[in-house]
Design an enzyme around this catalytic site. Sequence first.
Site, mmCIF file in Angstrom:
data_model
loop_
_atom_site.group_PDB
_atom_site.id
_atom_site.type_symbol
_atom_site.label_atom_id
_atom_site.label_comp_id
_atom_site.label_asym_id
_atom_site.label_seq_id
_atom_site.Cartn_x
_atom_site.Cartn_y
_atom_site.Cartn_z
ATOM 1 N N HIS A 20 0.878 -1.307 0.497
ATOM 2 C CA HIS A 20 0.069 0.313 -0.048
ATOM 3 C C HIS A 20 0.649 0.955 0.190
ATOM 4 O O HIS A 20 0.260 2.450 -0.364
ATOM 5 C CB HIS A 20 -0.808 -0.052 1.823
ATOM 6 C CG HIS A 20 -2.680 0.757 0.611
ATOM 7 N ND1 HIS A 20 -3.243 0.135 -0.005
ATOM 8 C CD2 HIS A 20 -3.537 0.517 1.955
ATOM 9 C CE1 HIS A 20 -4.150 0.039 -0.088
ATOM 10 N NE2 HIS A 20 -4.404 1.253 1.204
ATOM 11 N N ASN A 66 -6.618 7.165 3.972
ATOM 12 C CA ASN A 66 -8.044 7.077 3.953
ATOM 13 C C ASN A 66 -8.777 8.647 4.125
ATOM 14 O O ASN A 66 -9.594 9.147 3.609
ATOM 15 C CB ASN A 66 -9.014 6.587 5.115
ATOM 16 C CG ASN A 66 -8.700 5.140 4.544
ATOM 17 O OD1 ASN A 66 -8.419 4.416 3.925
ATOM 18 N ND2 ASN A 66 -8.807 4.355 5.825
#
EC number: 3.1.1.29
Length: 191
Positions: A20, A66
């Site tokens: 990620h 996020n």
Amino acid sequence: MKYLIIGLGNIGHEYELTRHNIGFQVLDQLAAEHQVKFQIDRLALITSFSYKGRSLYLIKPTTYMNLSGKAAQYWINKLKIPIENTLTIVDDLALPFGKLRLRPQGSSAGHNGLKSLEEYLKTQAYPRLRFGIGNDFTKGQQSNYVLSRFKDQELSLLESPINQACKIIKSFSTLGITRTMEQCNADVSIT
């Protein structure tokens, strides 16, 4: 002319070298090539350098994945950089490991960092460089996979696509997205 390069990832030692965080890894390599260091600033680690008359600003949001859009929006506004002069580096499960794909816009494809960018920027029309991380996981294990570290044999193979991503970023800032896409999406080496 100014450009903002946004590397997506999560801050913290536990996320280093995870799939990620490939956006952070690309920006770390680009900063090292140009002998600049990241400094903590509002919502991001930031550095900059000049390349062929262009000013490139690199940010690694400190908001976690996020909320990446919050950091991107802040720096776009602060530096007065048009969205078309931004490039987001993002991991992509849909691409084979090490494959790069440059796009002028697109959907989030379920990626929380891209969802955040869409939310804060109010558009899907922002350039992104998708970096393939493969999809070698069992059903229901996507989250664990993207947050896992690269395997040793994968780490040894990352150097070439990371270097290619750095070349694409520089080409994007000098040649523009269309010419750069023609070269990189056709798997032609960017010089």
